[in-house]
Design a protein around this motif. Sequence first.
Motif, PDB file in Angstrom:
ATOM      1  N   GLN A  45      77.688  -2.543  29.296  1.00  0.00           N
ATOM      2  CA  GLN A  45      77.194  -2.939  30.381  1.00  0.00           C
ATOM      3  C   GLN A  45      77.473  -2.127  31.998  1.00  0.00           C
ATOM      4  O   GLN A  45      75.515  -2.242  33.007  1.00  0.00           O
ATOM      5  CB  GLN A  45      76.566  -4.589  30.095  1.00  0.00           C
ATOM      6  CG  GLN A  45      75.795  -5.080  31.207  1.00  0.00           C
ATOM      7  CD  GLN A  45      74.146  -5.104  30.937  1.00  0.00           C
ATOM      8  OE1 GLN A  45      73.775  -4.369  29.635  1.00  0.00           O
ATOM      9  NE2 GLN A  45      73.670  -4.762  31.618  1.00  0.00           N
ATOM     10  N   VAL A  48      76.203   0.863  32.548  1.00  0.00           N
ATOM     11  CA  VAL A  48      74.690   1.010  32.883  1.00  0.00           C
ATOM     12  C   VAL A  48      74.465   0.634  34.461  1.00  0.00           C
ATOM     13  O   VAL A  48      72.961   1.258  34.327  1.00  0.00           O
ATOM     14  CB  VAL A  48      73.746   0.355  31.941  1.00  0.00           C
ATOM     15  CG1 VAL A  48      72.118   0.169  31.960  1.00  0.00           C
ATOM     16  CG2 VAL A  48      74.045   0.883  30.384  1.00  0.00           C
ATOM     17  N   SER A  49      75.266  -1.035  34.572  1.00  0.00           N
ATOM     18  CA  SER A  49      74.625  -0.774  35.661  1.00  0.00           C
ATOM     19  C   SER A  49      74.784  -0.339  37.215  1.00  0.00           C
ATOM     20  O   SER A  49      74.321  -0.034  38.262  1.00  0.00           O
ATOM     21  CB  SER A  49      74.735  -2.721  35.766  1.00  0.00           C
ATOM     22  OG  SER A  49      75.869  -2.206  36.462  1.00  0.00           O
ATOM     23  N   THR A  50      75.609   0.187  36.969  1.00  0.00           N
ATOM     24  CA  THR A  50      76.849   1.746  37.854  1.00  0.00           C
ATOM     25  C   THR A  50      74.969   2.723  38.230  1.00  0.00           C
ATOM     26  O   THR A  50      74.618   3.444  39.081  1.00  0.00           O
ATOM     27  CB  THR A  50      77.701   1.793  37.358  1.00  0.00           C
ATOM     28  OG1 THR A  50      79.012   0.922  37.522  1.00  0.00           O
ATOM     29  CG2 THR A  50      78.496   3.070  38.494  1.00  0.00           C
ATOM     30  N   ILE A  51      74.993   3.002  37.256  1.00  0.00           N
ATOM     31  CA  ILE A  51      73.544   4.250  36.497  1.00  0.00           C
ATOM     32  C   ILE A  51      72.815   4.046  37.229  1.00  0.00           C
ATOM     33  O   ILE A  51      71.642   4.237  37.488  1.00  0.00           O
ATOM     34  CB  ILE A  51      73.325   4.525  35.552  1.00  0.00           C
ATOM     35  CG1 ILE A  51      74.821   5.066  34.801  1.00  0.00           C
ATOM     36  CG2 ILE A  51      72.632   5.254  35.053  1.00  0.00           C
ATOM     37  CD1 ILE A  51      74.710   5.740  33.029  1.00  0.00           C
ATOM     38  N   ARG A  52      71.867   2.755  37.376  1.00  0.00           N
ATOM     39  CA  ARG A  52      71.228   1.637  38.010  1.00  0.00           C
ATOM     40  C   ARG A  52      71.189   1.592  39.547  1.00  0.00           C
ATOM     41  O   ARG A  52      69.987   1.582  39.847  1.00  0.00           O
ATOM     42  CB  ARG A  52      70.534   0.397  36.986  1.00  0.00           C
ATOM     43  CG  ARG A  52      70.039   0.348  35.773  1.00  0.00           C
ATOM     44  CD  ARG A  52      69.434  -0.542  35.198  1.00  0.00           C
ATOM     45  NE  ARG A  52      69.272  -1.074  34.047  1.00  0.00           N
ATOM     46  CZ  ARG A  52      68.971  -1.815  33.517  1.00  0.00           C
ATOM     47  NH1 ARG A  52      69.915  -3.174  33.766  1.00  0.00           N
ATOM     48  NH2 ARG A  52      69.157  -1.722  31.665  1.00  0.00           N
ATOM     49  N   LEU A  53      72.900   1.399  39.075  1.00  0.00           N
ATOM     50  CA  LEU A  53      72.959   0.963  40.998  1.00  0.00           C
ATOM     51  C   LEU A  53      72.617   2.183  41.828  1.00  0.00           C
ATOM     52  O   LEU A  53      71.425   3.166  42.695  1.00  0.00           O
ATOM     53  CB  LEU A  53      74.034   0.424  41.308  1.00  0.00           C
ATOM     54  CG  LEU A  53      74.615   0.605  42.720  1.00  0.00           C
ATOM     55  CD1 LEU A  53      73.152  -0.410  43.254  1.00  0.00           C
ATOM     56  CD2 LEU A  53      75.963   0.457  43.105  1.00  0.00           C
ATOM     57  N   TRP A  54      72.728   3.689  41.301  1.00  0.00           N
ATOM     58  CA  TRP A  54      72.998   5.230  42.031  1.00  0.00           C
ATOM     59  C   TRP A  54      71.459   5.172  42.069  1.00  0.00           C
ATOM     60  O   TRP A  54      71.111   6.177  42.113  1.00  0.00           O
ATOM     61  CB  TRP A  54      73.884   5.932  40.869  1.00  0.00           C
ATOM     62  CG  TRP A  54      75.474   5.718  42.031  1.00  0.00           C
ATOM     63  CD1 TRP A  54      76.439   4.994  41.062  1.00  0.00           C
ATOM     64  CD2 TRP A  54      75.812   6.182  43.033  1.00  0.00           C
ATOM     65  NE1 TRP A  54      77.415   5.558  41.877  1.00  0.00           N
ATOM     66  CE2 TRP A  54      77.279   6.165  42.807  1.00  0.00           C
ATOM     67  CE3 TRP A  54      75.374   6.559  43.631  1.00  0.00           C
ATOM     68  CZ2 TRP A  54      77.825   5.783  44.309  1.00  0.00           C
ATOM     69  CZ3 TRP A  54      76.100   6.586  45.291  1.00  0.00           C
ATOM     70  CH2 TRP A  54      77.010   6.278  45.474  1.00  0.00           C
ATOM     71  N   THR A  55      70.488   5.252  41.100  1.00  0.00           N
ATOM     72  CA  THR A  55      69.566   5.450  40.840  1.00  0.00           C
ATOM     73  C   THR A  55      68.843   4.942  42.145  1.00  0.00           C
ATOM     74  O   THR A  55      67.966   5.572  42.932  1.00  0.00           O
ATOM     75  CB  THR A  55      68.740   5.398  39.094  1.00  0.00           C
ATOM     76  OG1 THR A  55      69.326   5.639  38.634  1.00  0.00           O
ATOM     77  CG2 THR A  55      67.749   5.532  38.674  1.00  0.00           C
ATOM     78  N   VAL A  56      69.088   4.060  42.435  1.00  0.00           N
ATOM     79  CA  VAL A  56      68.202   2.999  43.132  1.00  0.00           C
ATOM     80  C   VAL A  56      68.818   4.356  44.606  1.00  0.00           C
ATOM     81  O   VAL A  56      67.656   3.829  45.437  1.00  0.00           O
ATOM     82  CB  VAL A  56      68.273   1.578  43.358  1.00  0.00           C
ATOM     83  CG1 VAL A  56      67.654   0.846  44.492  1.00  0.00           C
ATOM     84  CG2 VAL A  56      67.838   1.167  41.857  1.00  0.00           C
ATOM     85  N   SER A  59      66.728   7.313  44.557  1.00  0.00           N
ATOM     86  CA  SER A  59      65.578   7.016  45.263  1.00  0.00           C
ATOM     87  C   SER A  59      65.014   6.570  46.681  1.00  0.00           C
ATOM     88  O   SER A  59      64.466   7.000  46.957  1.00  0.00           O
ATOM     89  CB  SER A  59      64.859   6.167  44.154  1.00  0.00           C
ATOM     90  OG  SER A  59      64.833   6.518  42.853  1.00  0.00           O
TER      91      SER A  59
END
Length: 124
Positions: A45, A48-56, A59
């Motif tokens: 988890q 996954v949250s680190t990947i989401r953070l870097w995606t945001v 962007s």
Amino acid sequence: MNNDIEFDNIGKQTPFRLPEGYLNSLQQDILKRNAQPANTASLPQKRVSTIRLWTVVASAACIAFLIAGSWMFSTHTITKQYTIEDIDMYFAQLSEDDQQFLLDIYDDIDFEDYLLTPIDNTSL
């Protein structure tokens, strides 16, 4: 061992046999495997949250870059208005050959056609 099988003599008999209770145990084994939760390899988890953070973040950086780029290219360039004195000063700084060349070109221009030709404003 006799490898020559005479298929004509077999008839409707099955040439192999299953152990007793094999199909029942097979059915139970399949049900047991489906009842247990699948052991899938998933990302932790935290990752996954680190990947989401870097995606945001990526962007947001792309959007900021697009906005800054469009702002930079949308600003109109300001052209300097030269006076006759400025033109005379720049002309005086040229060599004699360059001055003569510009005067020759100036003499070749037909300014009446140039001034009387209507300007196409649709291309501006």
